[in-house]
Motif scaffolding. Structure first.
Motif, PDB file in Angstrom:
ATOM      1  N   SER A  40       0.782  -1.254   0.007  1.00 19.34           N
ATOM      2  CA  SER A  40      -0.166   0.068   0.026  1.00 19.34           C
ATOM      3  C   SER A  40       0.754   1.440  -0.151  1.00 19.34           C
ATOM      4  CB  SER A  40      -0.970   0.030   1.174  1.00 19.34           C
ATOM      5  OG  SER A  40      -1.601   0.857   1.269  1.00 19.34           O
ATOM      6  N   TYR A  41       2.015   1.306   0.874  1.00 21.33           N
ATOM      7  CA  TYR A  41       2.911   2.380   0.898  1.00 21.33           C
ATOM      8  C   TYR A  41       3.610   2.608  -0.461  1.00 21.33           C
ATOM      9  CZ  TYR A  41       6.764   5.249   2.629  1.00 21.33           C
ATOM     10  OH  TYR A  41       7.651   6.366   2.803  1.00 21.33           O
ATOM     11  N   SER A  44       1.151   4.027  -2.807  1.00 22.09           N
ATOM     12  CA  SER A  44       0.768   5.388  -2.546  1.00 22.09           C
ATOM     13  C   SER A  44       1.799   6.258  -3.133  1.00 22.09           C
ATOM     14  CB  SER A  44       0.798   5.666  -1.140  1.00 22.09           C
ATOM     15  OG  SER A  44       0.241   6.834  -0.801  1.00 22.09           O
ATOM     16  N   SER A  80       1.227   9.137   4.343  1.00 16.28           N
ATOM     17  CA  SER A  80       1.469   7.638   4.610  1.00 16.28           C
ATOM     18  C   SER A  80       2.956   7.402   4.861  1.00 16.28           C
ATOM     19  CB  SER A  80       1.317   7.093   3.175  1.00 16.28           C
ATOM     20  OG  SER A  80       2.122   7.678   2.169  1.00 16.28           O
ATOM     21  N   LEU A 289      -4.895   3.782   3.347  1.00 15.36           N
ATOM     22  CA  LEU A 289      -5.720   3.324   2.366  1.00 15.36           C
ATOM     23  C   LEU A 289      -6.140   4.544   1.161  1.00 15.36           C
ATOM     24  CD1 LEU A 289      -7.018   0.777   1.110  1.00 15.36           C
ATOM     25  CD2 LEU A 289      -9.075   1.076   2.476  1.00 15.36           C
ATOM     26  N   MET A 292      -3.283   5.825  -0.912  1.00 16.72           N
ATOM     27  CA  MET A 292      -2.971   4.649  -2.119  1.00 16.72           C
ATOM     28  C   MET A 292      -4.086   4.924  -3.229  1.00 16.72           C
ATOM     29  SD  MET A 292      -3.053   0.426  -1.937  1.00 16.72           S
ATOM     30  CE  MET A 292      -4.886   0.418  -1.783  1.00 16.72           C
TER      31      MET A 292
END
Length: 316
Positions: A40-41, A44, A80, A289, A292
């Motif tokens: 996710s990171y 993102s 993030s 979330l 991302m």
């Protein structure tokens, strides 16, 4: 290596570091969860940097809505980044320790970037409201000067709202423990550790949450009620669909951000029967979330961005 909570012969002490407990109860699944958070990171960072590069490189995207996006993208990347590296170090290396000053700095960044994010989403809702409900006045109202002033106001608002929370915690004379029941330095989670009256912190935390989550969300909803009224007043079905489609990306973005924020806020205070790891995972998702998803939502649903992306890949 993990360090234990600081020992003291007194019942209270002033810690030099805090211990973040991570996500208790699912330690066996840390590797799997860490893969999801790390992916996710990375998505993102890549998505927001790419979106910012596309908007910056294309003169066709130098319009108010896309200027808002060019402000949202770096804010998402920084939001993030303020949580993920430390979270991954906990999940991968069991490195739960964070210095006292580093904890306050992380707290300031997390709450400031979420405040700015909410304000930018409000500005984008206002942009759509003017574009659809008052199109003849759009160019005179949504100027670059107005957007820059709004960005400055949002940064000042974040400092004014979040700064006192940090200052109050830094002035606590002692703490009962340095073990934080969270995976990052959240304001109330740290305040509850203090060996002092935290009613001011609690009231201030609620005021900040109401200002950011409540007021911003209220005005966003009011803007969209006016937008829906204007859209459904259009005589042509095709015109209604075309106009409505311009709002879909922003609706998805603000629903993912404010929806998760509201659910996290309510479950933390009223979901007493919910296991602690659910609260913590929801809090992590609320911060990871939306950053991302945002660039992909706009990239997929916004025609001008899709066209610019195609041009980039065609040239390559």
């Amino acid at each position: 290596m993990t360090r234990k909570a600081e020992d003291t012969s007194n019942t209270t002490f002033y810690p030099s570091f805090f211990i973040l407990i991570g996500i208790p109860g699912i330690e066996k699944n840390y590797k799997l969860i860490s893969v999801a958070f790390c992916s996710s990171y990375i998505l993102s960072l890549l998505g927001n940097v790419f979106l910012l590069a596309i908007i910056s490189a294309s003169s066709a995207l130098h319009k108010p809505m896309f200027i808002f996006l060019s402000l949202l993208a770096p804010n998402d990347a920084l939001l993030s980044t303020s949580i993920t590296p430390k979270l991954l170090s906990i999940l991968w290396f069991n490195d739960n320790q964070i210095g006292f000053d580093s904890c306050l700095l992380q707290m300031f960044f997390i709450h400031s970037f979420t405040s700015i994010e909410s304000g930018l989403l409000l500005g984008m809702a206002f942009d759509r409201y003017i574009a659809i409900c008052q199109p003849l006045r759009y160019d005179s109202i949504m100027t670059n000067s107005i957007i820059i002033k709004l960005a400055v106001v949002l940064m000042i608002r974040a400092m004014v709202l979040v700064g006192p929370c940090i200052i109050l915690i830094s002035t606590f004379p002692a703490f009962k423990t340095n073990v934080v029941a969270h995976s990052y330095c959240e304001h109330i989670a740290i305040a509850k550790l203090a060996a002092a009256d935290i009613r001011v912190n609690s009231a201030l935390g609620l005021a900040v949450a109401f200002t950011i989550l409540g007021v911003d969300l209220l005005f966003i909803l009011v803007s969209y009620l006016a937008i829906f009224h204007a859209v459904f007043s259009l005589p042509s079905k095709d015109a209604r669909l075309k106009t409505f489609n311009t709002c879909i990306p922003h609706m998805c973005v603000f629903l993912s951000f404010h929806g998760l924020a509201l659910f996290t806020f309510l479950s933390h205070r009223y979901g007493k029967g919910i296991p602690p790891y659910i609260h913590i995972i929801l809090a992590d998702m609320y911060l990871l979330l939306p950053p991302m998803l945002n660039p992909f939502m706009y990239g997929v649903k916004t025609r001008l961005i899709r066209e610019q992306v195609r041009k980039v890949f065609c040239k390559a």
